[in-house]
Motif scaffolding. Structure first.
Motif, short mmCIF file in Angstrom:
data_model
loop_
_atom_site.label_atom_id
_atom_site.label_comp_id
_atom_site.label_asym_id
_atom_site.label_seq_id
_atom_site.Cartn_x
_atom_site.Cartn_y
_atom_site.Cartn_z
N LYS A 293 -1.42 0.33 0.94
CA LYS A 293 -0.41 0.77 1.91
C LYS A 293 0.98 0.79 1.26
O LYS A 293 1.74 1.76 1.41
N GLU A 297 3.27 4.14 0.64
CA GLU A 297 4.62 4.26 1.19
C GLU A 297 5.64 4.50 0.09
O GLU A 297 6.58 5.29 0.27
N LEU A 327 -7.72 0.98 5.56
CA LEU A 327 -6.42 1.61 5.39
C LEU A 327 -5.80 1.98 6.74
O LEU A 327 -4.60 1.78 6.96
N ALA A 330 -4.46 -1.12 8.23
CA ALA A 330 -3.24 -1.57 7.55
C ALA A 330 -2.02 -0.78 8.02
O ALA A 330 -0.92 -1.33 8.18
N PHE A 331 -2.21 0.53 8.26
CA PHE A 331 -1.11 1.38 8.72
C PHE A 331 -0.91 1.31 10.23
O PHE A 331 0.10 1.80 10.76
#
Length: 335
Positions: A293, A297, A327, A330-331
C-alpha cells in the motif's frame, strides 16, 4: 484516494492448463467486483504457452456477464493488427450489453515478428497509429467529420453510451494521442520503470490535454507488477517464481507454464538472467499489504496518478485471490 484496478494475464500455472487458467481469471474478476476494485482488465498476448488471454474482447464479454459493477477492459487491444472499424464494432457490442462498464485500452505492441506476420498476412497498406485511433473514436462517437474517408459509415449497434478509452504507453506517441483526443492515459511502469521520460510524458499529457466526450479532465493511471502476501517473506517467495518466469520470457524462451515457488527455489540463474531480474525488481512492488500500500501510494504520488493498475503475476489462483483481498483491505476499499 487513488483508484485500484487489476490487469490479469490468465496465467497457466505449473501443473494447470489454459482452460483452467481462464476460469481462474473469471474467479478473480468476480472477487475483485465484490471487493470494490474499479476496473478489471485482461491482456492480449499471442504465441505464449503460459498466458491464456489471447482475445481480450471475447474474454471481456464473459467477464462482464458474470460480474455486476466493476468496469471490464482490455489491457490492451493491439490495434496495428486490426481494422479500426471492427474494433469499434466489437466494443460497441460490449458497451450495448454492459453500458457504462466497458474500457477500451489501446496498445501498439507488435507482439513479436512471427505474430506480427501472421496477423498481418497479405496486408499491404497500413494506417498510422494516430489514424487508427482517430478512426476508432469517429466510429464510437458517430463523429461528423465531413473529411473522413468513410464519413457515411456507422458502427453498429447505435447506442447512447460510449466505452472509456485509455491509451497505453511508455512515454512515446501514445501520450500525445491521448492528450489530443481527450482520453485517459496509462503509463506502463511495469515495462519501462521509473524514468524522466515517463514523468515528462505524464506532464506533457496533462499540459496538452483537450477535454472531450471521454474525459473533461486529464486522467492518469500507472501500471505496476505487484506481489502481495500476508508477510514479506511469503511475498518474496512468490516473487521468485515471477522473476524466474520473466527471466525465461526476457531471454527469448517461451515457457510452457508459470513456475511454482518450488521450481523457482530449485533453479539456479545464470549471469544474464540474474542481471535481467535486478532490472525487473525496480518495476515490481513486493511485500505484505501495508508495505505494498505504501509503495503504491508513493508511486501514484511520483507520477501524479489518479489510478493504479496492479498486475498480480504470481503463482496460484488462491495466492492471487488472497493477495488482492489483502490489498483491498489495506486500502479500505468497499464495493
Amino acid at each position: 484516494m487513488v483508484a485500484l484496478n487489476i490487469l490479469d494475464y490468465a496465467l497457466v500455472d505449473e501443473g494447470s492448463n489454459p482452460s483452467k487458467a481462464l476460469k481462474e481469471t473469471a474467479e478473480l474478476a468476480r472477487l475483485a467486483d465484490k471487493l470494490g476494485y474499479k476496473r478489471f482488465w485482461v491482456a492480449e498476448q499471442h504465441y505464449a504457452y503460459s498466458i491464456a488471454s489471447s482475445s481480450p474482447e471475447m474474454f471481456m464479454m464473459y467477464l462482464a456477464t458474470i460480474t455486476e459493477k466493476i468496469r471490464i477492459g482490455s489491457g490492451g487491444v493491439m490495434i496495428p493488427h486490426y481494422s479500426p472499424y471492427k474494433v469499434a464494432e466489437n466494443f460497441r457490442m460490449l458497451e450495448a450489453l454492459h453500458p457504462n462498464r466497458i474500457d477500451l485500452g489501446i496498445g501498439n505492441s507488435p507482439g513479436g515478428r512471427l505474430v506480427q506476420k501472421a496477423l498481418n498476412e497479405e496486408k499491404t497498406d497500413r494506417l498510422s497509429y494516430e489514424q487508427q485511433v482517430e478512426d476508432i473514436i469517429k466510429y464510437l462517437t458517430d463523429g461528423q467529420d465531413s473529411e473522413h474517408r468513410f464519413q457515411n459509415l456507422f458502427a453498429a449497434p447505435i447506442i447512447e453510451t460510449i466505452p472509456d478509452i485509455w491509451m497505453l504507453g511508455g512515454g512515446g506517441k501514445s501520450t500525445e494521442i491521448a492528450a489530443l483526443n481527450g482520453t485517459s492515459y496509462i503509463y506502463a511502469h511495469f515495462f519501462k520503470g521509473l524514468s524522466e521520460r515517463g514523468l515528462e510524458s505524464i506532464r506533457r499529457y496533462r499540459e496538452q490535454f483537450q477535454p472531450s466526450v471521454f474525459q473533461k479532465q486529464p486522467n492518469v493511471g500507472v501500471a505496476v507488477f505487484t506481489v502481495i502476501a500476508e508477510t514479506n517473506k511469503e511475498a518474496e517467495e512468490l516473487a521468485d517464481a515471477f522473476f524466474l518466469w520473466m527471466a525465461w520470457l526476457e531471454t527469448a524462451k517461451n515457457p510452457r507454464y508459470f513456475p511454482s515457488v518450488k521450481t523457482a527455489r530449485n533453479y539456479t540463474f545464470n549471469t544474464y538472467e540474474a542481471k535481467k531480474i535486478e532490472s525487473l525488481k525496480e518495476r515490481t512492488i513486493v511485500g505484505d499489504p501495508l508495505h505494498v500500500k505504501q509503495k503504491i501510494e508513493k508511486l501514484a504520488e511520483i507520477y501524479s496518478a489518479d489510478e493504479v493498475l496492479i498486475v498480480p503475476n504470481f503463482p496460484g489462483i488462491e495466492n492471487r485471490k488472497k493477495g488482492v483481498t489483502l490489498l483491498a483491505e489495506a486500502f479500505g476499499i468497499k464495493a
